[in-house]
Design a protein around this motif. Structure first.
Motif, PDB file in Angstrom:
ATOM      1  N   SER A   1      -9.690 -31.780 -52.110  1.00 10.53           N
ATOM      2  CA  SER A   1     -10.502 -30.304 -52.010  1.00 10.53           C
ATOM      3  C   SER A   1     -10.791 -30.063 -53.387  1.00 10.53           C
ATOM      4  O   SER A   1     -11.847 -29.598 -53.363  1.00 10.53           O
ATOM      5  CB  SER A   1      -9.527 -29.495 -51.348  1.00 10.53           C
TER       6      SER A   1
ATOM      7  N   PHE B   1     -16.003 -29.053 -50.412  1.00  7.47           N
ATOM      8  CA  PHE B   1     -14.751 -28.180 -50.049  1.00  7.47           C
ATOM      9  C   PHE B   1     -15.129 -26.840 -50.761  1.00  7.47           C
ATOM     10  O   PHE B   1     -14.736 -25.666 -50.259  1.00  7.47           O
ATOM     11  CB  PHE B   1     -13.564 -28.766 -50.405  1.00  7.47           C
ATOM     12  N   ALA B   2     -16.029 -26.865 -51.857  1.00 12.02           N
ATOM     13  CA  ALA B   2     -16.319 -25.549 -52.421  1.00 12.02           C
ATOM     14  C   ALA B   2     -17.205 -24.865 -51.656  1.00 12.02           C
ATOM     15  O   ALA B   2     -17.235 -23.541 -51.878  1.00 12.02           O
ATOM     16  CB  ALA B   2     -16.371 -25.816 -53.814  1.00 12.02           C
TER      17      ALA B   2
ATOM     18  N   GLU C   1     -15.201 -23.259 -46.512  1.00 15.26           N
ATOM     19  CA  GLU C   1     -13.743 -22.941 -46.903  1.00 15.26           C
ATOM     20  C   GLU C   1     -13.220 -23.404 -45.821  1.00 15.26           C
ATOM     21  O   GLU C   1     -13.309 -23.577 -44.462  1.00 15.26           O
ATOM     22  CB  GLU C   1     -13.585 -21.303 -46.766  1.00 15.26           C
TER      23      GLU C   1
ATOM     24  N   GLN D   1      -9.943 -23.832 -52.924  1.00 14.44           N
ATOM     25  CA  GLN D   1     -10.872 -24.332 -51.985  1.00 14.44           C
ATOM     26  C   GLN D   1     -10.234 -24.165 -50.412  1.00 14.44           C
ATOM     27  O   GLN D   1     -10.959 -24.260 -49.676  1.00 14.44           O
ATOM     28  CB  GLN D   1     -11.306 -25.624 -52.184  1.00 14.44           C
TER      29      GLN D   1
END
Length: 261
Positions: free
Chosen positions: A114, A120-121, A124, A143
């Motif tokens: 993540s 992943f940023a 969520e 994240q």
């Protein structure tokens, strides 16, 4: 041999033999008298053994090892499984882990991914767990959103168990549950040692759209006290290359996808 590995093996030796003397520890593990005494003192402080004059003996909790003393076993297989779990996680989904050595390693790998995967940023990802050590490991990952299922903490697995979990699990949706187990009998089901853990694990399965059992191949054809569910109630089983052809065939015969890391 690293100290954690030595302590784990030392507890096993004491459980198997009932007691040990300092001289035996020195000979078996190749350590000095001072190190042997310190190791026994450490295990006694953890209430895993009872210190005696010149050694130590097993007590009622010696077989109930805390997670940190079990995580070194089958480490290569667990790491392979954990890496595969991290590959399977889609950013933006809701995933869940119960407690255990394999799921703890897998959750760590998800946390690492993540931090390095920019997707992943952007989306969520929610991690639901009843294991306080997993929540503690992942809370530092911005994240990930961490949801902890309530309950009473169990020393052996750091899992929260008990009726408090019923307050949250019926109200949430889990896309994929990664479920660690103690034993797999394709004909009888998947098992854990504690009935409280089995109850919450079954509740996690009910809340999940997809359940992936994660277990190294040593868990096959073994026994444990409490049944979680039938193997056929899982969607997939992720294990290591040590799985035999007969074991693989039994998994597939149950209608479960077999994934080998």
């Amino acid at each position: 041999m690293e100290r954690e590995d030595r302590l784990s093996r030392l507890v096993d030796y004491i459980v198997d033999n009932g007691s040990v003397r300092v001289e035996e520890v020195m000979e078996r593990f190749g350590v000095s008298p001072a190190t042997a005494r310190r190791d026994l003192d450490t295990l006694a402080d953890q209430q895993l053994v009872t210190r005696t004059r010149g050694g130590a003996m097993a007590n009622s909790s010696s077989g109930d090892l805390p997670l940190r003393y079990r995580s070194v076993r089958h480490g290569g297989a667990k790491r392979a499984i954990a890496s595969k779990v991290a590959e399977l996680v889609e950013p933006g989904t809701a995933i869940a882990f119960n407690g255990g050595t394999t799921t703890t390693t897998a959750a760590y790998e998800v946390g690492v991914r993540s931090a390095s995967d920019p997707r992943f940023a952007q989306e969520e990802t929610t991690v639901i767990t009843n294991a306080v050590n997993i929540a503690n490991d992942l809370i530092v990952r911005p994240q990930l959103r961490i949801v902890v299922v309530g309950g009473v903490a169990r020393m052996r697995s750091y899992e929260l168990i008990g009726p408090l979990s019923s307050l949250i699990l019926p109200a949430i949706n889990i896309d994929t549950l990664f479920l660690g187990v103690t034993a797999i009998d394709p004909a009888r089901g998947i098992f854990t040692q504690d009935d409280g853990e089995a109850t919450i694990n079954a509740a996690l399965m009910k809340a999940a759209r997809r359940t992936v059992v994660v277990a190294d191949s040593s868990k096959f054809d073994t026994t444990a006290f409490a049944r979680i569910a039938g193997l056929e109630e899982a969607d997939a089983l992720l294990t290591d290359a040590g799985v035999t052809e007969d074991q693989a065939a039994a998994v597939r015969a149950a209608g479960v996808e077999l994934i080998v890391a």
